[in-house]
Design a protein around this motif. Sequence first.
Motif, PDB file in Angstrom:
ATOM      1  N   GLY A 146      -4.532   8.412 -11.219  1.00  0.00           N
ATOM      2  CA  GLY A 146      -5.785   7.737 -10.251  1.00  0.00           C
ATOM      3  C   GLY A 146      -6.564   6.579 -11.275  1.00  0.00           C
ATOM      4  N   GLY A 147      -5.555   6.054 -12.107  1.00  0.00           N
ATOM      5  CA  GLY A 147      -6.385   4.851 -12.719  1.00  0.00           C
ATOM      6  C   GLY A 147      -6.208   3.757 -12.203  1.00  0.00           C
ATOM      7  N   LEU A 148      -6.931   2.672 -12.427  1.00  0.00           N
ATOM      8  CA  LEU A 148      -6.941   1.375 -11.631  1.00  0.00           C
ATOM      9  C   LEU A 148      -6.296   0.278 -12.903  1.00  0.00           C
ATOM     10  N   VAL A 149      -5.345  -0.495 -12.349  1.00  0.00           N
ATOM     11  CA  VAL A 149      -4.786  -1.501 -13.128  1.00  0.00           C
ATOM     12  C   VAL A 149      -4.899  -2.988 -12.620  1.00  0.00           C
ATOM     13  N   ILE A 150      -5.000  -3.874 -13.528  1.00  0.00           N
ATOM     14  CA  ILE A 150      -5.108  -5.070 -13.127  1.00  0.00           C
ATOM     15  C   ILE A 150      -3.777  -5.698 -13.665  1.00  0.00           C
ATOM     16  N   TYR A 151      -2.860  -6.462 -12.840  1.00  0.00           N
ATOM     17  CA  TYR A 151      -1.603  -6.765 -12.987  1.00  0.00           C
ATOM     18  C   TYR A 151      -1.193  -8.264 -12.476  1.00  0.00           C
ATOM     19  N   PRO A 152      -0.357  -8.844 -13.234  1.00  0.00           N
ATOM     20  CA  PRO A 152       0.110 -10.321 -12.608  1.00  0.00           C
ATOM     21  C   PRO A 152       0.736  -9.974 -11.383  1.00  0.00           C
TER      22      PRO A 152
ATOM     23  N   ASP B 233      -2.508   3.560  -7.041  1.00  0.00           N
ATOM     24  CA  ASP B 233      -1.564   4.370  -6.194  1.00  0.00           C
ATOM     25  C   ASP B 233      -1.844   4.305  -4.790  1.00  0.00           C
ATOM     26  N   ILE B 234      -1.152   4.104  -3.983  1.00  0.00           N
ATOM     27  CA  ILE B 234      -1.511   4.206  -2.331  1.00  0.00           C
ATOM     28  C   ILE B 234      -1.746   5.436  -1.990  1.00  0.00           C
ATOM     29  N   THR B 235      -1.129   6.574  -2.902  1.00  0.00           N
ATOM     30  CA  THR B 235      -1.385   7.933  -2.440  1.00  0.00           C
ATOM     31  C   THR B 235      -2.597   8.664  -2.873  1.00  0.00           C
ATOM     32  N   ASN B 236      -3.428   7.722  -3.902  1.00  0.00           N
ATOM     33  CA  ASN B 236      -4.481   8.459  -4.348  1.00  0.00           C
ATOM     34  C   ASN B 236      -5.879   7.940  -3.726  1.00  0.00           C
ATOM     35  N   ASN B 237      -6.450   8.916  -2.988  1.00  0.00           N
ATOM     36  CA  ASN B 237      -7.602   8.518  -2.318  1.00  0.00           C
ATOM     37  C   ASN B 237      -8.689   8.295  -3.119  1.00  0.00           C
ATOM     38  N   SER B 238      -9.120   8.769  -4.359  1.00  0.00           N
ATOM     39  CA  SER B 238     -10.077   8.553  -5.173  1.00  0.00           C
ATOM     40  C   SER B 238     -10.042   7.238  -5.746  1.00  0.00           C
ATOM     41  N   ALA B 239      -8.807   6.935  -6.155  1.00  0.00           N
ATOM     42  CA  ALA B 239      -8.683   5.567  -6.867  1.00  0.00           C
ATOM     43  C   ALA B 239      -8.772   4.529  -5.671  1.00  0.00           C
ATOM     44  N   LEU B 240      -8.362   4.723  -4.375  1.00  0.00           N
ATOM     45  CA  LEU B 240      -8.436   3.877  -3.300  1.00  0.00           C
ATOM     46  C   LEU B 240     -10.086   3.732  -3.204  1.00  0.00           C
ATOM     47  N   GLU B 241     -10.792   4.819  -3.102  1.00  0.00           N
ATOM     48  CA  GLU B 241     -12.406   4.537  -3.029  1.00  0.00           C
ATOM     49  C   GLU B 241     -12.877   3.841  -4.112  1.00  0.00           C
ATOM     50  N   LYS B 242     -12.586   3.850  -5.373  1.00  0.00           N
ATOM     51  CA  LYS B 242     -12.894   2.977  -6.391  1.00  0.00           C
ATOM     52  C   LYS B 242     -12.955   1.714  -6.308  1.00  0.00           C
ATOM     53  N   ILE B 243     -11.663   1.238  -5.663  1.00  0.00           N
ATOM     54  CA  ILE B 243     -11.355   0.115  -5.587  1.00  0.00           C
ATOM     55  C   ILE B 243     -12.225  -0.466  -4.330  1.00  0.00           C
ATOM     56  N   ALA B 244     -12.496  -0.083  -3.425  1.00  0.00           N
ATOM     57  CA  ALA B 244     -13.175  -0.183  -1.882  1.00  0.00           C
ATOM     58  C   ALA B 244     -14.672  -0.397  -2.917  1.00  0.00           C
TER      59      ALA B 244
ATOM     60  N   LEU C  62     -13.771   1.504   2.764  1.00  0.00           N
ATOM     61  CA  LEU C  62     -12.317   1.905   2.801  1.00  0.00           C
ATOM     62  C   LEU C  62     -11.674   1.574   3.862  1.00  0.00           C
ATOM     63  N   GLU C  63     -12.180   2.286   5.010  1.00  0.00           N
ATOM     64  CA  GLU C  63     -11.148   2.217   6.228  1.00  0.00           C
ATOM     65  C   GLU C  63     -11.177   0.655   6.962  1.00  0.00           C
ATOM     66  N   LYS C  64     -12.102  -0.160   6.490  1.00  0.00           N
ATOM     67  CA  LYS C  64     -12.150  -1.490   7.020  1.00  0.00           C
ATOM     68  C   LYS C  64     -11.489  -2.523   6.050  1.00  0.00           C
ATOM     69  N   ALA C  65     -11.389  -1.843   4.792  1.00  0.00           N
ATOM     70  CA  ALA C  65     -10.709  -2.903   3.914  1.00  0.00           C
ATOM     71  C   ALA C  65      -9.181  -3.357   4.301  1.00  0.00           C
ATOM     72  N   ASN C  66      -9.069  -4.831   3.983  1.00  0.00           N
ATOM     73  CA  ASN C  66      -7.772  -5.376   4.356  1.00  0.00           C
ATOM     74  C   ASN C  66      -7.128  -5.548   2.933  1.00  0.00           C
ATOM     75  N   PHE C  67      -6.874  -4.200   2.354  1.00  0.00           N
ATOM     76  CA  PHE C  67      -5.908  -4.415   1.263  1.00  0.00           C
ATOM     77  C   PHE C  67      -4.257  -4.595   1.681  1.00  0.00           C
ATOM     78  N   SER C  68      -3.648  -5.140   0.569  1.00  0.00           N
ATOM     79  CA  SER C  68      -2.052  -5.372   0.968  1.00  0.00           C
ATOM     80  C   SER C  68      -1.643  -4.389   0.043  1.00  0.00           C
ATOM     81  N   PHE C  69      -0.201  -4.001   0.410  1.00  0.00           N
ATOM     82  CA  PHE C  69       0.547  -3.233  -0.080  1.00  0.00           C
ATOM     83  C   PHE C  69       1.650  -3.881  -0.757  1.00  0.00           C
TER      84      PHE C  69
END
Length: 206
Positions: A27-33, A43-54, A61-68
């Motif tokens: 559930g960690g957040l990573v900054i990467y090149p 991780d796309i499957t981790n809801n709490s991590a997704l919430e953190k990024i939003a 979160l449901e309105k966010a335009n994140f890419s995969f």
Amino acid sequence: MAEIIRIYNENPNPREITKVVKTLRSGGLVIYPTDTVYGLGCDITNNSALEKIAQIKGVKLEKANFSFICHDLSNLSDYVKQIDTATFKILKRCLPGPYTFILPGNNNLPTVFKKKKTVGIRVPDNNICRAIVEELGNPIVSTSIRDEDEVIEYTTDPELIQEKWDNLVDIVIDGGYGDNTPSTVIDLTSEEPEVLREGKGSLEIM
């Protein structure tokens, strides 16, 4: 405190990649090149991590335009409706590369994205982020750390990125200086491809 890990694009160290993947799985957040600007991902499957990024980006979160971020085109069928041959040819010609393609989403999207009709797909021409996704076994959700008003160095120099994001993320990957030009965004959900944002990728591929 964010840990900074040096990984080389030419030959990503498998031990370091595994370390990053473990952080993502927990559930960690990573900054990467990437092949454009540095990205913030989880991780796309981790809801709490997704919430953190939003939360960090100040969006719902449901309105966010994140890419995969995908490892290659074989990941596509997991989240994208069947696409026609012409669309697939464009993807094959451009990826890996500095493009984000908007495609119709299917029913397998993670719960938080279920209401979205489309998804943004990236296969960056960068060995580090693709090695991470390959080992993780599913895409990472990504958003760029670029900010229109920011001093450019804060989004391109890994040490300054770590300084700025220190309390918000778990790992900052130092893959060398990043770019400050985002990906070109192309919508492939209609009859004709539509350019939504002109970025690093050439438009001559159409």
